[in-house]
Design a protein around this motif. Structure first.
Motif, PDB file in Angstrom:
ATOM      1  N   LEU A  86       2.473   1.828  -3.281  1.00 26.60           N
ATOM      2  CA  LEU A  86       1.640   2.646  -3.938  1.00 26.60           C
ATOM      3  C   LEU A  86       1.209   3.945  -3.859  1.00 26.60           C
ATOM      4  O   LEU A  86       1.172   4.235  -5.280  1.00 26.60           O
ATOM      5  CB  LEU A  86       0.048   1.235  -4.064  1.00 26.60           C
ATOM      6  CG  LEU A  86      -0.076   0.007  -5.303  1.00 26.60           C
ATOM      7  CD1 LEU A  86      -1.190  -0.656  -4.373  1.00 26.60           C
ATOM      8  CD2 LEU A  86       0.289  -0.040  -6.595  1.00 26.60           C
ATOM      9  N   LYS A  87       0.764   4.254  -2.655  1.00 29.99           N
ATOM     10  CA  LYS A  87       0.707   5.168  -2.992  1.00 29.99           C
ATOM     11  C   LYS A  87       1.385   5.839  -2.967  1.00 29.99           C
ATOM     12  O   LYS A  87       1.604   7.404  -3.664  1.00 29.99           O
ATOM     13  CB  LYS A  87       0.695   5.843  -0.735  1.00 29.99           C
ATOM     14  CG  LYS A  87      -0.749   4.805  -1.000  1.00 29.99           C
ATOM     15  CD  LYS A  87      -0.979   5.081   0.858  1.00 29.99           C
ATOM     16  CE  LYS A  87      -2.105   4.639   1.791  1.00 29.99           C
ATOM     17  NZ  LYS A  87      -2.218   4.628   3.066  1.00 29.99           N
ATOM     18  N   ASN A  88       3.519   5.401  -2.687  1.00 31.57           N
ATOM     19  CA  ASN A  88       4.215   7.029  -2.769  1.00 31.57           C
ATOM     20  C   ASN A  88       4.345   6.464  -4.228  1.00 31.57           C
ATOM     21  O   ASN A  88       4.568   8.095  -5.281  1.00 31.57           O
ATOM     22  CB  ASN A  88       5.432   5.898  -2.953  1.00 31.57           C
ATOM     23  CG  ASN A  88       5.598   6.451  -1.322  1.00 31.57           C
ATOM     24  OD1 ASN A  88       4.517   7.185  -0.916  1.00 31.57           O
ATOM     25  ND2 ASN A  88       6.399   5.821  -0.424  1.00 31.57           N
ATOM     26  N   PHE A  89       4.165   5.434  -5.455  1.00 31.78           N
ATOM     27  CA  PHE A  89       3.651   5.704  -6.841  1.00 31.78           C
ATOM     28  C   PHE A  89       2.691   6.249  -7.429  1.00 31.78           C
ATOM     29  O   PHE A  89       3.449   7.293  -8.306  1.00 31.78           O
ATOM     30  CB  PHE A  89       3.751   4.506  -7.544  1.00 31.78           C
ATOM     31  CG  PHE A  89       3.116   3.921  -9.436  1.00 31.78           C
ATOM     32  CD1 PHE A  89       4.294   3.829  -9.925  1.00 31.78           C
ATOM     33  CD2 PHE A  89       2.082   3.685  -9.956  1.00 31.78           C
ATOM     34  CE1 PHE A  89       4.379   4.347 -10.957  1.00 31.78           C
ATOM     35  CE2 PHE A  89       2.537   4.429 -11.125  1.00 31.78           C
ATOM     36  CZ  PHE A  89       3.452   3.975 -11.719  1.00 31.78           C
ATOM     37  N   ILE A  90       1.846   6.330  -7.515  1.00 36.83           N
ATOM     38  CA  ILE A  90       0.790   7.414  -7.243  1.00 36.83           C
ATOM     39  C   ILE A  90       0.730   8.732  -7.016  1.00 36.83           C
ATOM     40  O   ILE A  90       1.152   9.405  -7.644  1.00 36.83           O
ATOM     41  CB  ILE A  90      -0.864   7.445  -7.195  1.00 36.83           C
ATOM     42  CG1 ILE A  90      -1.491   6.372  -7.281  1.00 36.83           C
ATOM     43  CG2 ILE A  90      -1.626   7.893  -6.456  1.00 36.83           C
ATOM     44  CD1 ILE A  90      -2.948   4.926  -6.722  1.00 36.83           C
ATOM     45  N   LYS A  91       1.627   9.192  -6.038  1.00 36.54           N
ATOM     46  CA  LYS A  91       2.551  10.886  -5.888  1.00 36.54           C
ATOM     47  C   LYS A  91       3.590  11.091  -6.906  1.00 36.54           C
ATOM     48  O   LYS A  91       2.957  12.466  -7.079  1.00 36.54           O
ATOM     49  CB  LYS A  91       2.879  10.237  -4.097  1.00 36.54           C
ATOM     50  CG  LYS A  91       2.933  11.964  -4.116  1.00 36.54           C
ATOM     51  CD  LYS A  91       3.885  11.912  -1.912  1.00 36.54           C
ATOM     52  CE  LYS A  91       4.433  13.271  -1.623  1.00 36.54           C
ATOM     53  NZ  LYS A  91       4.581  12.899  -0.559  1.00 36.54           N
ATOM     54  N   TRP A  92       4.011  10.200  -6.978  1.00 30.54           N
ATOM     55  CA  TRP A  92       5.485  10.571  -8.307  1.00 30.54           C
ATOM     56  C   TRP A  92       5.124   9.892  -9.217  1.00 30.54           C
ATOM     57  O   TRP A  92       5.316  11.151  -9.829  1.00 30.54           O
ATOM     58  CB  TRP A  92       6.862   9.401  -8.044  1.00 30.54           C
ATOM     59  CG  TRP A  92       7.247   9.532  -8.897  1.00 30.54           C
ATOM     60  CD1 TRP A  92       8.338   9.999  -8.779  1.00 30.54           C
ATOM     61  CD2 TRP A  92       7.401   8.569 -10.054  1.00 30.54           C
ATOM     62  NE1 TRP A  92       9.004   9.552  -9.986  1.00 30.54           N
ATOM     63  CE2 TRP A  92       8.114   8.466 -11.341  1.00 30.54           C
ATOM     64  CE3 TRP A  92       6.986   7.271 -11.054  1.00 30.54           C
ATOM     65  CZ2 TRP A  92       8.881   8.712 -12.284  1.00 30.54           C
ATOM     66  CZ3 TRP A  92       7.099   6.990 -12.317  1.00 30.54           C
ATOM     67  CH2 TRP A  92       8.411   7.634 -12.930  1.00 30.54           C
ATOM     68  N   HIS A  93       3.506   9.809  -9.706  1.00 29.86           N
ATOM     69  CA  HIS A  93       2.823   9.940 -11.133  1.00 29.86           C
ATOM     70  C   HIS A  93       2.634  11.256 -11.537  1.00 29.86           C
ATOM     71  O   HIS A  93       2.391  12.452 -12.398  1.00 29.86           O
ATOM     72  CB  HIS A  93       2.873   8.831 -11.180  1.00 29.86           C
ATOM     73  CG  HIS A  93       1.664   9.059 -12.651  1.00 29.86           C
ATOM     74  ND1 HIS A  93       2.396   8.901 -13.813  1.00 29.86           N
ATOM     75  CD2 HIS A  93       0.471   9.077 -13.200  1.00 29.86           C
ATOM     76  CE1 HIS A  93       2.064   8.694 -15.027  1.00 29.86           C
ATOM     77  NE2 HIS A  93       0.584   8.819 -14.346  1.00 29.86           N
ATOM     78  N   ILE A  94       1.150  11.448 -10.213  1.00 30.39           N
ATOM     79  CA  ILE A  94       0.209  12.922 -10.311  1.00 30.39           C
ATOM     80  C   ILE A  94       1.319  13.455 -10.173  1.00 30.39           C
ATOM     81  O   ILE A  94       1.700  14.813 -10.313  1.00 30.39           O
ATOM     82  CB  ILE A  94      -1.272  12.373  -9.128  1.00 30.39           C
ATOM     83  CG1 ILE A  94      -0.994  11.820  -9.732  1.00 30.39           C
ATOM     84  CG2 ILE A  94      -1.357  13.864  -9.467  1.00 30.39           C
ATOM     85  CD1 ILE A  94      -2.543  10.942  -8.940  1.00 30.39           C
ATOM     86  N   THR A  95       2.446  14.219  -8.747  1.00 26.33           N
ATOM     87  CA  THR A  95       2.842  15.214  -9.029  1.00 26.33           C
ATOM     88  C   THR A  95       3.770  15.682  -9.840  1.00 26.33           C
ATOM     89  O   THR A  95       4.956  15.180  -9.697  1.00 26.33           O
ATOM     90  CB  THR A  95       3.430  14.664  -6.922  1.00 26.33           C
ATOM     91  OG1 THR A  95       2.220  14.716  -6.626  1.00 26.33           O
ATOM     92  CG2 THR A  95       4.266  16.301  -6.636  1.00 26.33           C
ATOM     93  N   ASN A 129       0.591  -1.464   0.175  1.00 23.65           N
ATOM     94  CA  ASN A 129      -0.320   0.179   0.227  1.00 23.65           C
ATOM     95  C   ASN A 129       0.850   1.194  -0.065  1.00 23.65           C
ATOM     96  O   ASN A 129       0.505   2.397  -0.618  1.00 23.65           O
ATOM     97  CB  ASN A 129      -0.624  -0.104   1.292  1.00 23.65           C
ATOM     98  CG  ASN A 129      -2.077  -1.186   1.280  1.00 23.65           C
ATOM     99  OD1 ASN A 129      -2.534  -1.383   0.424  1.00 23.65           O
ATOM    100  ND2 ASN A 129      -2.171  -1.713   2.082  1.00 23.65           N
TER     101      ASN A 129
END
Length: 120
Positions: A29-38, A26
């Protein structure tokens, strides 16, 4: 509503030995989404990317370790099954010998003249 103990018990049942891989996944996944969006600078993005790769390597290592342990447990169960069968064979052999000795004793009690044959 479930109590805290029920929630913890259910989580431990799902998670197994409490290795915490679900929370690590989890977090990844949170860090990946944060990296992808930010939107970040190239340098910050590279640092975040390296951190993601490091987390992914830890997850892959843990998964490989769990698979290895599972395979080891399966092989150990096979070994125990073989030992269990050998013990079962020995026990049935012992029961057969005991039955033979019992029959010999009964025969000797019924016919004392048979003792000459058994003393050889």
């Amino acid at each position: 509503m479930a109590s805290d103990d029920d929630i913890i018990r259910r989580k431990l049942l799902i998670e197994g030995e409490g290795t915490g891989y679900d929370s690590r996944i989890n977090t990844f996944l949170k860090n990946f989404i944060k990296w992808h969006i930010t939107p970040e600078t190239a340098e910050d993005s590279a640092i975040a990317y390296q951190k993601l790769l490091s987390q992914l390597a830890v997850l892959e290592h843990g998964f490989a370790k769990i698979n290895f342990i599972q395979n080891m447990n399966v092989e150990e169960k096979k070994n125990y099954d073989v030992i269990y069968k050998e013990i079962g064979n020995l026990c049935s052999y012992c029961l057969i010998l005991e039955r033979i000795w019992t029959c010999d004793s009964e025969m000797l009690q019924l016919n004392p003249r048979m003792s000459n044959f058994t003393k050889r």
